[in-house]
Design a protein around this motif. Sequence first.
Motif, PDB file in Angstrom:
ATOM      1  N   TYR A 603      52.584  42.043  79.625  1.00 54.87           N
ATOM      2  CA  TYR A 603      53.839  42.289  78.913  1.00 54.87           C
ATOM      3  C   TYR A 603      53.984  43.785  78.675  1.00 54.87           C
ATOM      4  CZ  TYR A 603      50.625  42.608  74.997  1.00 54.87           C
ATOM      5  OH  TYR A 603      49.578  42.973  74.186  1.00 54.87           O
ATOM      6  N   LYS A 604      55.229  44.170  78.422  1.00 54.51           N
ATOM      7  CA  LYS A 604      55.493  45.583  78.155  1.00 54.51           C
ATOM      8  C   LYS A 604      55.452  45.785  76.657  1.00 54.51           C
ATOM      9  CE  LYS A 604      59.166  48.146  79.258  1.00 54.51           C
ATOM     10  NZ  LYS A 604      60.526  48.120  79.763  1.00 54.51           N
ATOM     11  N   MET A 605      54.734  46.789  76.200  1.00 54.11           N
ATOM     12  CA  MET A 605      54.680  47.046  74.759  1.00 54.11           C
ATOM     13  C   MET A 605      56.080  47.434  74.268  1.00 54.11           C
ATOM     14  SD  MET A 605      52.748  47.243  72.078  1.00 54.11           S
ATOM     15  CE  MET A 605      51.061  47.321  72.687  1.00 54.11           C
ATOM     16  N   PRO A 606      56.664  46.643  73.371  1.00 51.63           N
ATOM     17  CA  PRO A 606      58.017  46.993  72.922  1.00 51.63           C
ATOM     18  C   PRO A 606      58.030  48.331  72.196  1.00 51.63           C
ATOM     19  CG  PRO A 606      57.351  44.801  72.165  1.00 51.63           C
ATOM     20  CD  PRO A 606      56.131  45.463  72.708  1.00 51.63           C
ATOM     21  N   ALA A 607      59.005  49.166  72.557  1.00 49.53           N
ATOM     22  CA  ALA A 607      59.072  50.505  71.964  1.00 49.53           C
ATOM     23  C   ALA A 607      59.313  50.424  70.465  1.00 49.53           C
ATOM     24  CB  ALA A 607      60.206  51.283  72.631  1.00 49.53           C
ATOM     25  N   THR A 608      59.934  49.333  70.036  1.00 46.46           N
ATOM     26  CA  THR A 608      60.321  49.233  68.625  1.00 46.46           C
ATOM     27  C   THR A 608      59.254  48.560  67.771  1.00 46.46           C
ATOM     28  OG1 THR A 608      61.395  47.157  69.181  1.00 46.46           O
ATOM     29  CG2 THR A 608      62.801  49.123  69.121  1.00 46.46           C
ATOM     30  N   ILE A 609      58.073  48.286  68.356  1.00 51.72           N
ATOM     31  CA  ILE A 609      57.072  47.531  67.593  1.00 51.72           C
ATOM     32  C   ILE A 609      56.599  48.335  66.379  1.00 51.72           C
ATOM     33  CG2 ILE A 609      55.069  48.299  68.956  1.00 51.72           C
ATOM     34  CD1 ILE A 609      54.057  45.329  68.673  1.00 51.72           C
ATOM     35  N   ASP A 610      56.404  47.613  65.292  1.00 49.87           N
ATOM     36  CA  ASP A 610      56.031  48.252  64.038  1.00 49.87           C
ATOM     37  C   ASP A 610      54.560  48.680  64.068  1.00 49.87           C
ATOM     38  OD1 ASP A 610      56.411  49.097  61.452  1.00 49.87           O
ATOM     39  OD2 ASP A 610      55.648  47.216  60.625  1.00 49.87           O
ATOM     40  N   ASP A 611      53.672  47.751  64.442  1.00 49.32           N
ATOM     41  CA  ASP A 611      52.248  48.053  64.445  1.00 49.32           C
ATOM     42  C   ASP A 611      51.580  47.345  65.633  1.00 49.32           C
ATOM     43  OD1 ASP A 611      49.591  48.392  64.050  1.00 49.32           O
ATOM     44  OD2 ASP A 611      49.530  47.466  62.053  1.00 49.32           O
ATOM     45  N   PRO A 612      51.322  48.069  66.737  1.00 52.96           N
ATOM     46  CA  PRO A 612      50.781  47.430  67.947  1.00 52.96           C
ATOM     47  C   PRO A 612      49.452  46.712  67.711  1.00 52.96           C
ATOM     48  CG  PRO A 612      51.453  49.704  68.380  1.00 52.96           C
ATOM     49  CD  PRO A 612      51.555  49.503  66.912  1.00 52.96           C
ATOM     50  N   ALA A 613      48.688  47.110  66.709  1.00 47.49           N
ATOM     51  CA  ALA A 613      47.373  46.502  66.489  1.00 47.49           C
ATOM     52  C   ALA A 613      47.482  44.998  66.207  1.00 47.49           C
ATOM     53  CB  ALA A 613      46.675  47.212  65.322  1.00 47.49           C
ATOM     54  N   ILE A 614      48.632  44.599  65.699  1.00 47.89           N
ATOM     55  CA  ILE A 614      48.790  43.170  65.371  1.00 47.89           C
ATOM     56  C   ILE A 614      48.683  42.312  66.630  1.00 47.89           C
ATOM     57  CG2 ILE A 614      50.319  41.443  64.307  1.00 47.89           C
ATOM     58  CD1 ILE A 614      51.551  43.564  62.651  1.00 47.89           C
ATOM     59  N   LEU A 615      49.062  42.877  67.776  1.00 50.13           N
ATOM     60  CA  LEU A 615      49.039  42.084  69.002  1.00 50.13           C
ATOM     61  C   LEU A 615      47.612  41.650  69.340  1.00 50.13           C
ATOM     62  CD1 LEU A 615      51.704  43.948  71.168  1.00 50.13           C
ATOM     63  CD2 LEU A 615      51.982  41.966  69.674  1.00 50.13           C
ATOM     64  N   ASP A 616      46.626  42.525  69.063  1.00 45.11           N
ATOM     65  CA  ASP A 616      45.229  42.132  69.309  1.00 45.11           C
ATOM     66  C   ASP A 616      44.831  40.998  68.376  1.00 45.11           C
ATOM     67  OD1 ASP A 616      45.058  44.069  71.236  1.00 45.11           O
ATOM     68  OD2 ASP A 616      44.389  45.622  69.817  1.00 45.11           O
ATOM     69  N   GLU A 617      45.317  41.073  67.158  1.00 48.28           N
ATOM     70  CA  GLU A 617      44.993  40.000  66.206  1.00 48.28           C
ATOM     71  C   GLU A 617      45.574  38.666  66.682  1.00 48.28           C
ATOM     72  OE1 GLU A 617      45.620  43.191  62.596  1.00 48.28           O
ATOM     73  OE2 GLU A 617      46.381  41.160  62.279  1.00 48.28           O
ATOM     74  N   ILE A 618      46.786  38.738  67.238  1.00 46.84           N
ATOM     75  CA  ILE A 618      47.431  37.510  67.737  1.00 46.84           C
ATOM     76  C   ILE A 618      46.614  36.951  68.914  1.00 46.84           C
ATOM     77  CG2 ILE A 618      49.501  36.620  68.945  1.00 46.84           C
ATOM     78  CD1 ILE A 618      50.008  37.045  65.974  1.00 46.84           C
ATOM     79  N   ALA A 619      46.211  37.856  69.828  1.00 44.82           N
ATOM     80  CA  ALA A 619      45.435  37.410  70.996  1.00 44.82           C
ATOM     81  C   ALA A 619      44.135  36.746  70.539  1.00 44.82           C
ATOM     82  CB  ALA A 619      45.141  38.599  71.906  1.00 44.82           C
ATOM     83  N   ALA A 620      43.484  37.321  69.553  1.00 50.04           N
ATOM     84  CA  ALA A 620      42.225  36.761  69.067  1.00 50.04           C
ATOM     85  C   ALA A 620      42.471  35.393  68.413  1.00 50.04           C
ATOM     86  CB  ALA A 620      41.584  37.725  68.063  1.00 50.04           C
ATOM     87  N   ALA A 621      43.554  35.291  67.665  1.00 57.22           N
ATOM     88  CA  ALA A 621      43.863  34.028  66.977  1.00 57.22           C
ATOM     89  C   ALA A 621      44.135  32.915  67.995  1.00 57.22           C
ATOM     90  CB  ALA A 621      45.078  34.216  66.067  1.00 57.22           C
ATOM     91  N   VAL A 622      44.882  33.279  69.055  1.00 59.12           N
ATOM     92  CA  VAL A 622      45.228  32.283  70.072  1.00 59.12           C
ATOM     93  C   VAL A 622      43.955  31.753  70.735  1.00 59.12           C
ATOM     94  CG1 VAL A 622      46.301  32.046  72.350  1.00 59.12           C
ATOM     95  CG2 VAL A 622      47.571  33.114  70.496  1.00 59.12           C
ATOM     96  N   LYS A 623      42.996  32.670  70.967  1.00 60.11           N
ATOM     97  CA  LYS A 623      41.726  32.262  71.610  1.00 60.11           C
ATOM     98  C   LYS A 623      41.010  31.209  70.771  1.00 60.11           C
ATOM     99  CE  LYS A 623      40.279  35.478  75.017  1.00 60.11           C
ATOM    100  NZ  LYS A 623      40.805  36.846  74.782  1.00 60.11           N
TER     101      LYS A 623
END
Length: 630
Positions: A603-623
């Motif tokens: 996926y493309k990192m959205p330019a408007t994202i507030d805090d990109p670090a949250i995406l890693d947390e989401i990936a870990a949670a999904v796992k």
Amino acid sequence: MGYREVYEGWKADPEGFWMEAARAIDWDEAPKQALFDRGDDIYEWFADARVNTCWNAVDRHVEQGRGDQTAIIHDSPVTHTKREISYVELRNRVASLAGALRAKGVEKGDRVIIYMPMIPEALEAMLACARLGAIHSVVFGGFAAHELAVRIDDAQPKAIIAASCGVEPGRVVHYKPLLDGAIDQAAHTPEFCVIFQREQEVAHLEEGRDVNWHGFQYGVEPAGCVPVEGNHPAYILYTSGTTGQPKGVVRPTAGHLVALNWTMKNIYNVDPGEVFWAASDVGWVVGHSYICYAPLIQGNTTVVFEGKPVGTPDAGTFWRVIEEHNVKSFFTAPTAFRAVKREDPQGEFVRKYDLSGLRAIYLAGERADPDTIEWTREMTGKPVYDHWWQTETGYTIAGNPVGIEPLPVKLGSPTVPMPGYDIQILGEDGTPLPAGELGAIAVKLPLPPGTLPTLWNAADRFRKSYLATFPGYYETGDAGMIDEDGYVWIMARTDDVINVAGHRLSTGGMEEVLASHPDVAECAVIGVSDALKGQLPMGFLCLSKGVDRPHAEIVTECVDLVRDRIGPVAAFKLAVVVDRLPKTRSGKILRGVMVSIADGKDYKMPATIDDPAILDEIAAAVKTIGYPTG
Ligand code: COA
Ligand code: AMP
């Protein structure tokens, strides 16, 4: 005439095209005019005509000498029963039921909710309403009491017709307590309920409110067919939108008759007298159009199948039914074949049965993936045709016009626009895009006969949902493209609707339920890919400050809550607690990115994202809940 000529002929003279198709219908007063422009992009078809749907679907076939032909075959592997009903029997049963409903005060325009499993009595209840000009609204049996209550409050039915129970593999679905619960929850109270007692479970009848299906018909005068205006609503069918409040799609009587009848030969290539089978449920639009109305309107034999593609008793059930009842055209959802393929990859069950009578297989309800089409084609040796449509339209928008001229299949495309539909791909600003470019799929107004003229009790919502984004067009909610050869490609929904096992569900509706859990402060539900069901809902829960109960407990409660409020059909089983949700700086939840993460896609990192670090947390949670499955 080939497809091109038919399509161009329609385009040159749409009203003439539909007037010609209308000749196949038995009118009490024939239409003098096809299209009525009501202004403000609202159109109606055949509004000056008078007609009765039940007459066209049942009585006229008896009058024309088809009385002894089987109208309905009930094949129920879950109850180990099979039964046939001829057209004359169907006419007598429906006239008697309609007479009993009338004796209790049901008249033209009254609403009647039908909550029944896959038994012929469900079709009889629909037809009895049509006979009186009453407006039915069928509610799918896999919905919970709350969903039924929402529909009771919106449709305000005079009566509810229900069965005592449904039968799912391994369990009896207790309809009656669900019905009682729904009536308790609803603000509106129906005057009476008719209960069809099945032998698998006899339900308690509420004194003074509930009557027995057979008992209340005793001694009544059978009802004749009541002619209604062409634009009279035949039925309301609720479907998922972006919120928990479902949309009540209104089906107009005359256009419905004309258009459905046209599709039987031109799309499904069956003639009167032949057996047609749609393996779906009367609770969905496929069931309305192709288990009940269209085959009966054309004088076919329809199969009411109460079972599953697998496990009732095995992956050969479809093939057995096709052989045993000499089915000529078979229609189901791709997910059903994925289920069969998983159990019988080598097609051993297919070879046990004689499919020589079958002409073709039709798929709709969700994207037909090329693997599934190829497997089905290879195993059966039959053509497999994908076609694309929606509850709103009631029949094919894009398909293969097999009865006119079978067009070459392109795997992954439902083929070409049907007459009636001028499909355009629009850019964000509403301008039509050239061939091969991806955009919103829209249909130039007016829509053809039989499609929704409005939403029940919600004219503004109709306008906002379908007409406002692209003036002069109907917005389908799907995105895709049209290629150089004029083939349509459906890629994704543009809204929060997901498709689980061919069932259309609202993630927004699920979020509303989750947000009502006392410990949930915020949540998001997305649709992730699933090899069997196409998509599955996955929930992300942010808990209120200070909640320190075990997360697993809260997740279980949330899963139960969705099952309890929306129903088992939501198939909501995957949920996880997270600290925060990824959002744009303006606070919009980035659901699209969450889907890519869950599905393991780039996926493309959205330019408007507030805090990109949250995406890693989401990936870990999904796992932690076993995704992506790969
Ligand atoms: N009444 C009550 N419950 C119902 C129901 C009904 N009519 N239909 C489904 N359910 C329940 C199921 O029992 C299941 O409950 P569970 O969670 O306790 O197992 C749940 O709803 C989910 O049902 P579904 O998504 O259909 O999954 P499944 O595991 O029962 O079956 C398939 C999987 C693929 C075999 C099945 O989805 C199928 O046949 N699909 C065909 C699709 C179809 O006809 N779509 C209609 C549009 S064309
Ligand atoms: P429903 O109203 O339940 O019939 O769902 C309609 C939606 O299902 C459409 O808007 C599409 O998103 C999807 N759908 C139905 N048929 C197809 C198809 N043949 N290919 C791709 N998507 C489909």
